[in-house]
Design a protein around this motif. Structure first.
Motif, PDB file in Angstrom:
ATOM      1  N   ALA A  39       3.424   7.174 -10.616  1.00 62.99           N
ATOM      2  CA  ALA A  39       3.794   7.507 -12.000  1.00 62.99           C
ATOM      3  C   ALA A  39       3.671   8.986 -12.341  1.00 62.99           C
ATOM      4  O   ALA A  39       3.140   9.768 -11.575  1.00 62.99           O
ATOM      5  CB  ALA A  39       2.771   6.643 -13.352  1.00 62.99           C
ATOM      6  N   VAL A  40       5.198   9.849 -12.706  1.00 62.88           N
ATOM      7  CA  VAL A  40       5.594  10.937 -13.356  1.00 62.88           C
ATOM      8  C   VAL A  40       4.405  11.129 -14.232  1.00 62.88           C
ATOM      9  O   VAL A  40       3.686  10.587 -14.842  1.00 62.88           O
ATOM     10  CB  VAL A  40       6.802  11.499 -13.555  1.00 62.88           C
ATOM     11  CG1 VAL A  40       6.890  13.061 -14.176  1.00 62.88           C
ATOM     12  CG2 VAL A  40       7.706  11.119 -12.305  1.00 62.88           C
ATOM     13  N   GLY A  41       4.130  12.372 -13.977  1.00 62.79           N
ATOM     14  CA  GLY A  41       2.088  12.848 -14.463  1.00 62.79           C
ATOM     15  C   GLY A  41       1.397  12.363 -14.010  1.00 62.79           C
ATOM     16  O   GLY A  41       0.301  13.314 -14.425  1.00 62.79           O
ATOM     17  N   GLY A  42       1.295  11.256 -13.282  1.00 63.93           N
ATOM     18  CA  GLY A  42       0.059  11.276 -12.722  1.00 63.93           C
ATOM     19  C   GLY A  42      -0.778  11.883 -10.971  1.00 63.93           C
ATOM     20  O   GLY A  42       0.337  13.244 -11.467  1.00 63.93           O
ATOM     21  N   VAL A  43      -1.136  11.656 -10.627  1.00 66.56           N
ATOM     22  CA  VAL A  43      -2.007  12.402  -9.862  1.00 66.56           C
ATOM     23  C   VAL A  43      -1.837  11.502  -7.874  1.00 66.56           C
ATOM     24  O   VAL A  43      -1.615   9.525  -8.093  1.00 66.56           O
ATOM     25  CB  VAL A  43      -3.276  12.581  -9.629  1.00 66.56           C
ATOM     26  CG1 VAL A  43      -4.209  13.318  -8.609  1.00 66.56           C
ATOM     27  CG2 VAL A  43      -4.507  13.217 -11.154  1.00 66.56           C
ATOM     28  N   LEU A  44      -1.316  12.198  -6.870  1.00 65.95           N
ATOM     29  CA  LEU A  44      -1.011  10.916  -5.787  1.00 65.95           C
ATOM     30  C   LEU A  44      -2.348  10.860  -5.523  1.00 65.95           C
ATOM     31  O   LEU A  44      -3.523  11.271  -5.429  1.00 65.95           O
ATOM     32  CB  LEU A  44      -0.665  12.084  -5.344  1.00 65.95           C
ATOM     33  CG  LEU A  44      -0.049  11.277  -3.844  1.00 65.95           C
ATOM     34  CD1 LEU A  44       1.317  10.430  -3.867  1.00 65.95           C
ATOM     35  CD2 LEU A  44       0.668  12.476  -3.459  1.00 65.95           C
ATOM     36  N   PRO A  45      -2.843  10.000  -5.079  1.00 67.47           N
ATOM     37  CA  PRO A  45      -4.001   9.670  -5.181  1.00 67.47           C
ATOM     38  C   PRO A  45      -4.282   9.135  -3.670  1.00 67.47           C
ATOM     39  O   PRO A  45      -5.891   9.658  -3.232  1.00 67.47           O
ATOM     40  CB  PRO A  45      -3.817   7.747  -5.328  1.00 67.47           C
ATOM     41  CG  PRO A  45      -2.705   7.472  -5.170  1.00 67.47           C
ATOM     42  CD  PRO A  45      -1.855   8.570  -5.816  1.00 67.47           C
ATOM     43  N   ALA A  46      -3.528   9.272  -2.729  1.00 68.92           N
ATOM     44  CA  ALA A  46      -3.516   9.685  -1.323  1.00 68.92           C
ATOM     45  C   ALA A  46      -4.073  10.959  -0.601  1.00 68.92           C
ATOM     46  O   ALA A  46      -3.401  12.169  -1.257  1.00 68.92           O
ATOM     47  CB  ALA A  46      -2.346   9.118  -0.049  1.00 68.92           C
ATOM     48  N   PRO A  47      -4.773  11.319   0.801  1.00 69.14           N
ATOM     49  CA  PRO A  47      -5.158  12.359   1.023  1.00 69.14           C
ATOM     50  C   PRO A  47      -3.839  13.297   0.971  1.00 69.14           C
ATOM     51  O   PRO A  47      -2.883  12.884   1.695  1.00 69.14           O
ATOM     52  CB  PRO A  47      -6.032  12.575   2.398  1.00 69.14           C
ATOM     53  CG  PRO A  47      -5.736  11.157   2.564  1.00 69.14           C
ATOM     54  CD  PRO A  47      -5.301  10.283   1.115  1.00 69.14           C
TER      55      PRO A  47
ATOM     56  N   PHE B 189       0.979  -1.092   0.048  1.00 72.53           N
ATOM     57  CA  PHE B 189      -0.063  -0.452   0.053  1.00 72.53           C
ATOM     58  C   PHE B 189       0.731   1.499   0.004  1.00 72.53           C
ATOM     59  O   PHE B 189       1.847   1.093   0.097  1.00 72.53           O
ATOM     60  CB  PHE B 189      -0.916  -0.121   1.164  1.00 72.53           C
ATOM     61  CG  PHE B 189      -1.852  -1.071   1.438  1.00 72.53           C
ATOM     62  CD1 PHE B 189      -2.759  -1.356   1.045  1.00 72.53           C
ATOM     63  CD2 PHE B 189      -1.050  -2.334   1.874  1.00 72.53           C
ATOM     64  CE1 PHE B 189      -3.706  -2.585   1.563  1.00 72.53           C
ATOM     65  CE2 PHE B 189      -2.053  -2.996   2.534  1.00 72.53           C
ATOM     66  CZ  PHE B 189      -3.205  -3.282   1.855  1.00 72.53           C
ATOM     67  N   ILE B 190       0.441   2.290  -0.616  1.00 72.16           N
ATOM     68  CA  ILE B 190       1.474   3.016   0.443  1.00 72.16           C
ATOM     69  C   ILE B 190      -0.171   4.560   0.907  1.00 72.16           C
ATOM     70  O   ILE B 190      -0.645   4.116   1.131  1.00 72.16           O
ATOM     71  CB  ILE B 190       1.167   4.459  -1.224  1.00 72.16           C
ATOM     72  CG1 ILE B 190       0.434   5.207  -1.911  1.00 72.16           C
ATOM     73  CG2 ILE B 190       2.726   3.802  -1.901  1.00 72.16           C
ATOM     74  CD1 ILE B 190      -0.008   5.777  -2.550  1.00 72.16           C
ATOM     75  N   ARG B 191       1.117   5.181   1.764  1.00 73.36           N
ATOM     76  CA  ARG B 191       0.435   6.145   2.486  1.00 73.36           C
ATOM     77  C   ARG B 191       1.472   7.588   3.022  1.00 73.36           C
ATOM     78  O   ARG B 191       2.811   7.311   2.670  1.00 73.36           O
ATOM     79  CB  ARG B 191       0.472   5.320   4.433  1.00 73.36           C
ATOM     80  CG  ARG B 191      -0.155   5.834   5.362  1.00 73.36           C
ATOM     81  CD  ARG B 191       0.156   5.704   6.400  1.00 73.36           C
ATOM     82  NE  ARG B 191       0.837   4.827   6.505  1.00 73.36           N
ATOM     83  CZ  ARG B 191       0.922   3.412   7.179  1.00 73.36           C
ATOM     84  NH1 ARG B 191       0.330   2.569   7.770  1.00 73.36           N
ATOM     85  NH2 ARG B 191       1.967   3.095   8.088  1.00 73.36           N
ATOM     86  N   VAL B 192       0.110   8.792   2.914  1.00 69.15           N
ATOM     87  CA  VAL B 192       1.469   9.963   3.385  1.00 69.15           C
ATOM     88  C   VAL B 192       1.302   9.790   4.791  1.00 69.15           C
ATOM     89  O   VAL B 192       0.428   9.120   5.438  1.00 69.15           O
ATOM     90  CB  VAL B 192       0.065  10.756   2.931  1.00 69.15           C
ATOM     91  CG1 VAL B 192       1.326  12.635   3.699  1.00 69.15           C
ATOM     92  CG2 VAL B 192       0.133  10.727   1.494  1.00 69.15           C
ATOM     93  N   LYS B 193       3.047  10.099   4.411  1.00 66.96           N
ATOM     94  CA  LYS B 193       2.952  10.129   6.002  1.00 66.96           C
ATOM     95  C   LYS B 193       3.188  10.823   7.020  1.00 66.96           C
ATOM     96  O   LYS B 193       2.595  11.946   6.953  1.00 66.96           O
ATOM     97  CB  LYS B 193       4.904  10.343   5.717  1.00 66.96           C
ATOM     98  CG  LYS B 193       5.500   9.819   6.622  1.00 66.96           C
ATOM     99  CD  LYS B 193       7.175   9.783   7.310  1.00 66.96           C
ATOM    100  CE  LYS B 193       7.952   9.468   8.438  1.00 66.96           C
ATOM    101  NZ  LYS B 193       7.956   9.998  10.276  1.00 66.96           N
ATOM    102  N   ASP B 194       2.316  10.038   8.160  1.00 70.92           N
ATOM    103  CA  ASP B 194       1.463  10.843   9.016  1.00 70.92           C
ATOM    104  C   ASP B 194       0.161  11.886   8.539  1.00 70.92           C
ATOM    105  O   ASP B 194      -0.068  12.722   9.014  1.00 70.92           O
ATOM    106  CB  ASP B 194       2.443  12.284   9.376  1.00 70.92           C
ATOM    107  CG  ASP B 194       4.466  12.085  10.396  1.00 70.92           C
ATOM    108  OD1 ASP B 194       3.641  11.052  10.726  1.00 70.92           O
ATOM    109  OD2 ASP B 194       5.093  12.701  10.344  1.00 70.92           O
ATOM    110  N   GLY B 195       0.363  10.735   7.115  1.00 75.93           N
ATOM    111  CA  GLY B 195      -1.335  11.972   6.587  1.00 75.93           C
ATOM    112  C   GLY B 195      -2.412  11.331   7.088  1.00 75.93           C
ATOM    113  O   GLY B 195      -3.691  11.101   6.372  1.00 75.93           O
TER     114      GLY B 195
END
Lengths: 346, 471
Positions: B164-172, B148-154
């Motif tokens: 991917a570069v050019g894509g959107v960061l899906p996490a809040p 999974f991915i997770r924004v640190k402390d987020g």
């Protein structure tokens, strides 16, 4: 019983303008509801004021108490001229001494107020209660006292006007008028809207209160029997003028003005035999319009005993007998000649 | 002393309002309306206690979930320590509830420990510019199926197949304009790192013992709720349930409808109160003063009536900012006209009534007469107007939201029912596959407006002066 003049009316006139025009209003005529009347109310007496509908009886009372603004004349009371007094002084110095009982006990009570609020209103307005808020002991005690004075019970304090009969409502109206301990009470047909059986109760109540509190009444009615019962003196009005004033009994026994004679003959007598055999005078013609201007006597058009002078000269009030004045060219100290009125048997 | 007058029966006193209430109770539609309105108002007030979600909390990875969907609470964590209650108590929901029911519990929880790697993601204008992992740079980064991915402390973990570069960061991510750097954790959960934790809770809701894989634990222990299986509660997983589904941002629709009710009802009530206060006083003064004052004041009303009000409102909102205060002013400016006219008419007829003359003789000042006698007698009409103006105002505000003039509060658009309906319409999809986003807010609004109108009609009948008996 009767004493010094307490309230004196001199040449009181109330004219209502008839106006036309949307942008530029202009007067096209006047209703002369009250057209120059003078009388005095003496300390402790009851002056009956009678006359047919529309003759200006109620307007006279309303002008005295300034519910309508008089056009001319003066009303002397407690050293003030009420006809020209400013509203502020009127309210602060006069109103609590001069009260009115209204004709329609259904219309003169605010339907959204309880009896306590209604009777407490004058106390609050005149600053006669310590706290002035409904529900506080001081005000409630005084209201209770007033209710008992007019024959209502303290149980009624929290009720609304619609829960009472006409007679009871009129008692509430009387309690309101008496709350501020007035000297003069103007009774504007206080019993006309009530059942005959209740009328007597209310009239007796008014008399009891007069004896108890030393009140002076101006008692307006069109019922001559009631007036005779309660009044010390009676004034007869016709079309904005007073045509005759006399002690109560004398006016019934010896009416001097032809209009009074006709008015008295219209009293029904609850005895079929007498009623059938008596002479009744039916006046010819409708009551004339109060917008008309008169040169002579106002009653001349309908008067059965008129003479030529009646149409050209206005008769002044003349004292024909002690304390008995009438405005008529024809009459004398012994009244009109027998048969002069041309009565007929029904 | 006069004899006591005949008494009416000693029934409890009935004021004019009590009588109106009696009549209203006989009107079924109005009572149904009253019940619905009260229920709606109550649930709006109690919204935070009815739904456990913040209406603005986004769980974007879930997408729009259909009504009735239950899903796992993914990212919350719980701290257990001997002698203390699990913290925070309300998260995760199911566990938190178990902790406060006053009974002793033993929670057997499966805990999955995780391995994390740190990613450095540069975002510019909402797009990913760079992905750095250790010393390396990636243009695309595959995320394995068990990762999974997770924004640190987020907060929340997100399942995405690829970054991917050019894509959107899906996490809040932190809402920032321009270029900024986000630290992102890449989370792996190896199956061998799974262990069972037993937490014994006393009747006071406090932790008595904690063991991990049979070994007692002293001190604080952090448990990630996403990996928790509370075997003591029928083995149920900790779930979130969305009875009305979620929107495309993962926000709970029930929460949004209930919090929307707060805003719509608040706008309706405040704007109505403002406009009726102005209208009643204006009309009362015009009617009571009469003459030239009356003519002048009423011509002003006529002129305002002639303006196309919705344009007026739009111009005001555009010119002076879409603030809540401006909305009240704009709606109030329009809505006071009709009550002013009606109250003036009432006062005109009331001031000729004899009880006003009676009050004058009893020493009342004109002001007393206006305040104590005339205005209270217009209250019947005012109450009817209130119940009919509230839905009108709600509808107007919704219309403004619907055409995109959503009012801002503290810089954020308010989520009134109108805004929700507008969102639902846009998110509906070609075949209406996300119907719940439109249907539920629209239904809540229609139901409330209908109910208020029925209630208003019922009140008008109940307070109708023609029905007032004279005896």
């Amino acid at each position: 019983m009767t004493g010094e003049p307490l309230l004196t009316v001199r040449g009181l006139e109330v004219h209502f303008p008839i106006e036309r025009g949307v942008f530029f209003r202009h007067e096209i005529g006047r209703v002369r509801a009250v057209d120059g009347i003078s009388f005095e109310l003496r300390q402790g007496e009851t002056l009956g004021l009678v006359g047919e509908s529309g003759c200006g009886k109620s307007t006279t009372a309303r002008a005295i108490i300034r519910l309508v603004q008089p056009t001319a004349g003066e009303v002397r009371f407690l050293g003030h001229d009420l006809a020209t007094l400013d509203e502020e002084t009127m309210r602060r110095e006069v109103r609590r001494h001069l009260q009115m009982i209204f004709q329609d006990p259904y219309a003169c009570l605010n339907p959204r107020m309880t009896v306590e609020q209604l009777v407490g209103e004058p106390l609050r307005n005149f600053g006669l209660s310590t706290f002035g808020l409904a529900g506080t002991g001081d005000l409630r005690d005084r209201v209770t006292e007033l209710l008992q004075l007019v024959g209502l019970s303290p149980r009624h304090l929290d009720r609304y006007p619609h829960e009472f009969s006409g007679g009871q409502r009129q008692r509430i109206g009387i309690a309101r008028a008496l709350a501020a301990n007035p000297q003069v009470v103007l009774c504007d047909e206080p019993v006309s809207a009530l059942d005959v059986s209740i009328q007597a109760q209310v009239v007796n109540l008014l008399q009891d209160l007069q004896d108890q509190l030393g009140l002076t009444y101006l008692f307006i009615a069109h019922d001559l029997a009631v007036v005779r019962h309660i009044s010390d003196r009676v004034a007869v009005m016709y079309l904005g003028r007073i045509v005759e004033v006399a002690p109560a009994d004398e006016i019934y026994d010896l009416p001097l003005h032809p209009y009074t004679v006709a008015l008295l003959s219209a009293i029904p007598i609850p005895d079929p035999a007498v009623q059938r055999s008596r002479h009744r005078i039916a006046l010819q013609g409708e009551i004339p319009s109060p917008t008309k201007q008169y040169q002579g006597c106002r009653f001349a058009d309908r008067c059965p005993v008129k003479i030529a002078r009646c149409h050209t000269e206005d008769p002044p009030l003349v004292e024909h007998r002690p304390g008995h004045v009438a405005a008529c060219w024809v009459t004398g100290p012994n009244g009109l000649a027998a048969g002069a009125m041309g009565g007929r048997a029904d | 002393m006069a004899a006591t007058a005949p008494e009416p029966d000693d029934v409890p006193s009935d004021g004019p309002w009590a009588q109106a209430w009696k009549r209203l109770r006989r009107n079924r539609m109005a009572m149904a309306g009253l019940v619905v309105v009260l229920a709606m108002a109550l649930s709006a007030v109690l919204a935070p206690w009815i739904v456990p979600f913040d209406p603005r909390e986004m769980e974007r990875w879930t997408g729009a979930l259909a009504p009735g969907t239950r899903h796992l609470e993914l990212c919350n964590e719980m701290v257990v320590e001997r002698g203390k209650a699990p913290r925070p108590q309300d998260v995760p929901t199911a566990v938190g509830k178990a902790a406060v029911d006053g009974a002793a519990h033993v929670w057997r929880i499966e805990v999955q420990d995780e391995v994390t790697t740190l990613l450095r993601v540069t975002v510019d204008g909402g797009k990913i510019q760079q992905i750095g992992e250790g010393g390396k740079r990636h243009t695309t980064l595959e995320i394995a199926e068990d990762e999974f991915i997770r924004v640190k402390d987020g907060g929340a973990v997100v399942r995405v197949p690829v970054l991917a570069v050019g894509g959107v960061l899906p996490a809040p991510a932190p809402q920032q304009a321009g270029r900024f750097v986000v630290m992102v954790e890449r989370v792996k959960r190896p199956p061998e790192a799974k262990r069972t934790v037993e937490i014994a809770l006393g009747t006071d809701g406090k932790v008595t013992t904690v063991t991990s894989a049979g070994v007692p634990v002293d001190g604080e222990m952090r448990v990630r709720a996403e990996n928790v299986r509370d075997t003591s509660l029928d083995g149920a997983r900790i779930e979130h349930s969305h009875p009305l589904g979620t929107d495309q941002e993962g926000r709970d629709v029930l929460a949004r409808v209930l919090f929307g009710a707060r805003i719509s009802l608040l706008v309706g009530i405040v704007a109505t109160f403002v406009s009726l206060s102005i209208g009643v006083f204006y009309g009362a003064i015009a009617g009571f003063a009469g003459g030239r004052t009356d003519v002048f004041m009423m011509r002003v009303v006529d002129v305002l009536y002639a303006l196309p009000y919705i344009f007026l409102v739009i111009i005001l909102l555009v010119a002076f900012g879409r603030s809540l205060v401006m909305l009240f002013i704009a709606l109030g400016l329009v809505q006071w006209l009709t009550p002013a006219r009606v109250v003036r008419g009432q006062i005109l007829s009331l001031k000729r009534r004899e009880f006003v003359d009676a009050s004058v003789t009893l020493g009342a000042t004109p002001w007393t007469i206006l305040i104590r006698h005339l205005i209270p007698n217009t209250m019947g009409v005012v109450v009817v107007f209130t119940t009919l103006t509230i839905p009108a105002v709600i509808l107007e505000e919704s219309f403004l939201s619907f055409i995109g003039l959503t009012v801002l509060f503290r810089g954020e658009p308010i989520d009134s029912w109108g805004a929700l309906v507008d969102y639902g319409r846009n998110a509906l999809g070609g075949d209406g596959e996300r119907w719940w986003l439109l249907v539920f807010p629209a239904a809540a609004m229609s139901l409330t407006l209908f109910s208020l109108n029925f209630l208003g009609d019922g009140l008008r009948d109940a307070l109708d002066p023609r029905q007032k008996g004279r005896g």
